[in-house]
Design an enzyme around this catalytic site. Structure first.
Site, mmCIF file in Angstrom:
data_model
loop_
_atom_site.group_PDB
_atom_site.id
_atom_site.type_symbol
_atom_site.label_atom_id
_atom_site.label_comp_id
_atom_site.label_asym_id
_atom_site.label_seq_id
_atom_site.Cartn_x
_atom_site.Cartn_y
_atom_site.Cartn_z
ATOM 1 N N GLY A 195 -4.931 -4.458 -3.368
ATOM 2 C CA GLY A 195 -6.011 -3.245 -4.137
ATOM 3 C C GLY A 195 -5.248 -2.081 -4.262
ATOM 4 N N HIS A 196 -5.104 -1.370 -5.296
ATOM 5 C CA HIS A 196 -4.262 -0.364 -6.384
ATOM 6 C C HIS A 196 -5.355 0.531 -6.444
ATOM 7 C CE1 HIS A 196 -1.558 -2.977 -5.703
ATOM 8 N NE2 HIS A 196 -1.431 -3.475 -6.658
ATOM 9 N N ARG A 203 -10.037 -3.074 6.037
ATOM 10 C CA ARG A 203 -9.322 -3.378 7.657
ATOM 11 C C ARG A 203 -8.409 -1.783 7.916
ATOM 12 N NH1 ARG A 203 -5.852 -8.879 7.693
ATOM 13 N NH2 ARG A 203 -5.956 -8.382 5.228
ATOM 14 N N PRO A 204 -8.303 -1.831 9.298
ATOM 15 C CA PRO A 204 -8.036 0.107 9.342
ATOM 16 C C PRO A 204 -6.462 -0.419 9.557
ATOM 17 C CG PRO A 204 -8.701 -0.811 11.065
ATOM 18 C CD PRO A 204 -8.992 -1.352 9.899
ATOM 19 N N GLN A 226 1.847 -6.243 -3.232
ATOM 20 C CA GLN A 226 2.371 -6.791 -1.825
ATOM 21 C C GLN A 226 4.221 -5.765 -2.669
ATOM 22 O OE1 GLN A 226 1.084 -9.702 -3.367
ATOM 23 N NE2 GLN A 226 -0.999 -9.164 -3.014
ATOM 24 N N LEU A 276 4.055 12.447 0.930
ATOM 25 C CA LEU A 276 4.622 13.566 1.617
ATOM 26 C C LEU A 276 3.848 14.600 2.413
ATOM 27 C CD1 LEU A 276 7.757 14.633 2.875
ATOM 28 C CD2 LEU A 276 7.712 16.159 0.924
ATOM 29 N N ASP A 298 0.674 -1.338 -0.276
ATOM 30 C CA ASP A 298 0.219 0.025 0.286
ATOM 31 C C ASP A 298 0.474 1.662 0.260
ATOM 32 O OD1 ASP A 298 -2.205 -1.782 -0.040
ATOM 33 O OD2 ASP A 298 -1.687 -2.010 2.389
ATOM 34 N N LYS A 340 2.249 2.047 -4.925
ATOM 35 C CA LYS A 340 2.510 1.319 -6.454
ATOM 36 C C LYS A 340 1.592 1.397 -7.821
ATOM 37 C CE LYS A 340 2.475 -2.823 -4.094
ATOM 38 N NZ LYS A 340 1.860 -1.624 -3.180
ATOM 39 N N ARG A 376 2.770 -29.517 -6.248
ATOM 40 C CA ARG A 376 2.823 -29.573 -7.962
ATOM 41 C C ARG A 376 1.026 -30.484 -8.209
ATOM 42 N NH1 ARG A 376 8.104 -31.960 -7.661
ATOM 43 N NH2 ARG A 376 7.755 -32.207 -5.445
HETATM 44 P P1 GDP Z 1 -0.964 0.073 -3.742
HETATM 45 O O1 GDP Z 1 -1.711 -1.349 -2.892
HETATM 46 O O2 GDP Z 1 0.705 -0.117 -3.407
HETATM 47 O O3 GDP Z 1 -1.302 0.280 -5.419
HETATM 48 O O4 GDP Z 1 -1.639 1.414 -2.465
HETATM 49 P P2 GDP Z 1 -2.910 1.462 -2.277
HETATM 50 O O5 GDP Z 1 -3.504 2.043 -3.433
HETATM 51 O O6 GDP Z 1 -3.289 0.322 -1.150
HETATM 52 O O7 GDP Z 1 -2.284 2.297 -1.401
HETATM 53 C C1 GDP Z 1 -2.664 3.843 -1.283
HETATM 54 C C2 GDP Z 1 -3.494 4.991 -0.903
HETATM 55 O O8 GDP Z 1 -2.918 6.365 -0.859
HETATM 56 C C3 GDP Z 1 -4.567 5.189 -2.511
HETATM 57 O O9 GDP Z 1 -5.555 5.349 -1.756
HETATM 58 C C4 GDP Z 1 -4.079 6.121 -3.215
HETATM 59 O O10 GDP Z 1 -4.829 6.466 -3.388
HETATM 60 C C5 GDP Z 1 -2.812 7.117 -1.824
HETATM 61 N N1 GDP Z 1 -2.088 7.796 -2.535
HETATM 62 C C6 GDP Z 1 -0.636 7.635 -3.333
HETATM 63 N N2 GDP Z 1 0.114 8.627 -3.268
HETATM 64 C C7 GDP Z 1 -0.483 9.477 -2.626
HETATM 65 C C8 GDP Z 1 0.499 11.169 -2.299
HETATM 66 O O11 GDP Z 1 1.503 10.930 -2.123
HETATM 67 N N3 GDP Z 1 -0.151 11.403 -0.815
HETATM 68 C C9 GDP Z 1 -1.797 11.187 -0.755
HETATM 69 N N4 GDP Z 1 -2.075 11.787 -0.116
HETATM 70 N N5 GDP Z 1 -2.719 9.873 -1.230
HETATM 71 C C10 GDP Z 1 -1.530 9.270 -1.877
HETATM 72 P P1 IMO Z 2 -0.940 -3.951 -2.159
HETATM 73 O O1 IMO Z 2 -1.075 -4.843 -3.758
HETATM 74 C C1 IMO Z 2 -0.616 -4.614 2.291
HETATM 75 C C2 IMO Z 2 -0.945 -8.931 3.196
HETATM 76 C C3 IMO Z 2 -2.501 -9.185 4.601
HETATM 77 C C4 IMO Z 2 -1.200 -10.616 5.141
HETATM 78 C C5 IMO Z 2 0.081 -10.725 4.187
HETATM 79 C C6 IMO Z 2 -0.641 -12.427 3.816
HETATM 80 O O2 IMO Z 2 -2.185 -4.120 -2.453
HETATM 81 O O3 IMO Z 2 -0.007 -3.501 -1.875
HETATM 82 P P2 IMO Z 2 -2.442 -13.159 1.561
HETATM 83 O O4 IMO Z 2 -4.549 -12.919 1.520
HETATM 84 O O5 IMO Z 2 -1.820 -12.397 0.790
HETATM 85 O O6 IMO Z 2 -1.924 -14.337 2.173
HETATM 86 O O7 IMO Z 2 -1.826 -12.164 3.280
HETATM 87 O O8 IMO Z 2 -0.153 -10.431 3.388
HETATM 88 N N1 IMO Z 2 -1.324 -8.081 2.522
HETATM 89 C C7 IMO Z 2 -1.163 -6.965 2.030
HETATM 90 N N2 IMO Z 2 -0.598 -6.248 2.745
HETATM 91 N N3 IMO Z 2 -1.040 -4.713 1.192
HETATM 92 C C8 IMO Z 2 -1.118 -5.564 -0.085
HETATM 93 O O9 IMO Z 2 -1.348 -5.691 -0.987
HETATM 94 C C9 IMO Z 2 -1.405 -6.872 0.525
HETATM 95 N N4 IMO Z 2 -1.501 -8.504 0.106
HETATM 96 C C10 IMO Z 2 -1.161 -8.673 0.771
HETATM 97 O O10 IMO Z 2 -3.160 -8.189 4.569
HETATM 98 O O11 IMO Z 2 -1.081 -9.788 6.436
HETATM 99 MG MG MG Z 3 -2.737 -1.666 -1.640
#
Ligand code: GDP
Ligand code: IMO
Ligand code: MG
Length: 432
Positions: free
Chosen positions: A40-41, A307-308, A228, A336, A13, A16, A147
């Site tokens: 989740g992106h 989840r938080p 991840q 930032l 998170d 990416k 396998r």
């Molecule tokens: P990913 O899984 O690595 O693609 O990241 P996520 O999308 O799960 O979480 C990143 C969150 O931060 C998303 O809600 C983005 O919209 C947000 N985000 C990304 N870059 C920035 C930033 O520079 N500033 C702020 N405030 N939010 C950002």
């Molecule tokens: P992105 O791509 C944050 C965490 C889960 C758990 C562990 C194993 O959005 O960064 P799994 O279901 O993969 O077997 O769970 O990995 N986890 C993530 N945490 N961002 C993710 O993906 C994650 N994908 C899995 O919360 O701790």
């Molecule tokens: Mg994510």
């Protein structure tokens, strides 16, 4: 032209999806190489009328949002077909052209029994649980290694598919019945569920390794997008509190069929603080108002499970580790803007483990579990930075924060995120 990997430096998170989307218009292919719909992106795209469109992607590569770019699901991914078609339909309804998607014939499929096993295993583990996303990711990768996995190509030959499902259920049916007291699905149920997607899937399936290497031969650019992150990688992460795939730059090669010699750049996305979802060690975690502040201002709630997210300060030991494990050439420092308003910003520079200073990740996991951060306290800034578009636009203390973190983290910081939207980015060195 080269292949470029984008990976997460922390526990996921980091942003990416936003970084991939930002670079999407400059590349020809975006490849997801590991994981599945545990990812989740969130991608926020500014519109000409000043509004913005928000997308949440799980299984699909973020490049699917860029017109002209070919999105690819590589062999290292585990695919839930129901989720695949649900996501494709939702995007189509919003006007996104998804017709270019290509899927590896060697990617593995998440069968229903593996979704069930993921959930019941977690319940069974109780306080030792991993906190998985419950999507069947771990059991599906375990089948691959054992396998007894089902691959995308298997659903185009009913006889083979039936044999493979029978083989898997011989074992897994027993586990479900005898250990977890669950009625296992029948072979027919699984075969029928998977076959139902075959006709729709067929036009998307190909030898994606060949496709991508031929594209590189023609001089096209391929971006490999991790799900991840480094500390969730099954080899290099905080095992066993990890996911079950290779999320680091090595995984970009094995999960796509692109050899390491063709990888010219590794871009690591790192948050200006740290978050983690699920269980496992986290040295800079905050349990006080500061943690709550980061969670609220940073909107740190999971894109996949809601989840938080656990929140803590920036950890330079982890960043250096990620730089080393992945061969990072550039960092993108995200969020930032979330640190704005803090008088002092602590940054972890090393750990104290039972009185001994560690500048690198401790070799033993149990040391990492009770590592106490050694902080440096950098000066904060009060000015709103969300409109900054050049480094000079940032207040001096924000510039100093970026420079200090860069010094500690083992590679240059080439871009800085100052908001969720694609354009809310300060570029210091062109990334591609
Ligand atoms: P990913 O899984 O690595 O693609 O990241 P996520 O999308 O799960 O979480 C990143 C969150 O931060 C998303 O809600 C983005 O919209 C947000 N985000 C990304 N870059 C920035 C930033 O520079 N500033 C702020 N405030 N939010 C950002
Ligand atoms: P992105 O791509 C944050 C965490 C889960 C758990 C562990 C194993 O959005 O960064 P799994 O279901 O993969 O077997 O769970 O990995 N986890 C993530 N945490 N961002 C993710 O993906 C994650 N994908 C899995 O919360 O701790
Ligand atoms: Mg994510």
């Amino acid at each position: 032209m080269p292949a470029i990997a984008i990976i997460g430096a922390q526990w996921g998170d980091e942003g990416k999806g936003k970084a991939t989307d930002l670079l999407g218009s400059r590349v020809d292919y975006v490849v997801k190489f590991n994981g599945g719909n545990n990812a989740g992106h969130t991608v926020v795209i500014p519109q000409p009328d000043g509004t913005s469109e928000k997308y949440a992607l799980h299984l699909l590569p973020s490049g699917i949002l860029t017109p002209g770019c070919t999105p690819v699901i590589g062999n290292g991914v585990v695919v839930d077909l129901h989720v695949l078609f649900e996501e494709l339909e939702a995007l189509t309804k919003r006007g996104v052209d998804v017709g270019r998607l290509r899927i590896s014939a060697n990617a593995h499929l998440i069968a229903d029994y593996n979704r069930t096993l993921d959930k019941v295993t977690e319940r069974f583990l109780g306080s030792r649980r991993i906190g998985t996303t419950g999507r069947g990711i771990g059991p599906t990768y375990a089948d691959k290694m054992n396998r007894i996995g089902i691959r995308v190509q298997d659903i185009f030959d009913e006889k083979i598919l039936r044999q493979k499902v029978e083989g898997a259920l011989d074992l897994k049916g027993q586990v479900l019945t005898k250990i977890y007291n669950r009625r296992p699905p029948t072979v027919d149920e699984i075969v029928e569920e998977l076959l139902a997607y075959a006709d729709r899937l067929a036009p998307m399936v190909c030898d994606t390794g060949l496709l991508l290497n031929q594209a590189l031969d023609r001089g096209e650019t391929v971006l490999l997008e991790a799900g991840q992150a480094t500390l969730l990688d099954v080899d290099h992460g905080t095992y066993p509190f990890v996911t079950s795939s290779s999320a680091t730059s090595g995984g970009a090669c094995t999960g796509s069929g692109i050899p390491p010699t063709r990888l010219s750049q590794v871009i690591a996305i790192v948050k200006a603080y740290t978050t983690r979802v699920g269980e496992g060690p986290f040295p800079t975690e905050l349990f006080d108002d500061d943690g709550e502040h980061l969670r609220t201002v940073g909107a740190e709630f999971g894109t996949t499970t809601g989840r938080p997210r656990r929140c803590g300060w920036y950890d330079a030991v982890i960043a250096r580790y990620a730089a080393r494990v992945n061969g990072v050439t550039d960092f993108v420092l995200t969020k930032l803007d979330v640190l704005t308003g803090l008088e002092k910003v602590p940054v972890c520079v090393a750990y104290d483990v039972d009185g001994t200073r560690h500048d690198e990740m401790p070799v033993n996991q149990s040391d990492f579990h009770h590592a106490t951060p050694i902080f440096e306290h950098l000066d904060g800034w009060a000015e709103d930075i969300s409109g900054a578009r050049t480094f000079a636009d940032l207040p001096v203390n924000a510039q100093r924060y970026v420079e200090a973190v860069e010094q500690m983290s083992g590679a240059r910081i080439s871009a800085v995120g100052v908001g969720p939207s694609r354009d809310a980015t300060v570029v210091r060195h062109e990334l591609i």
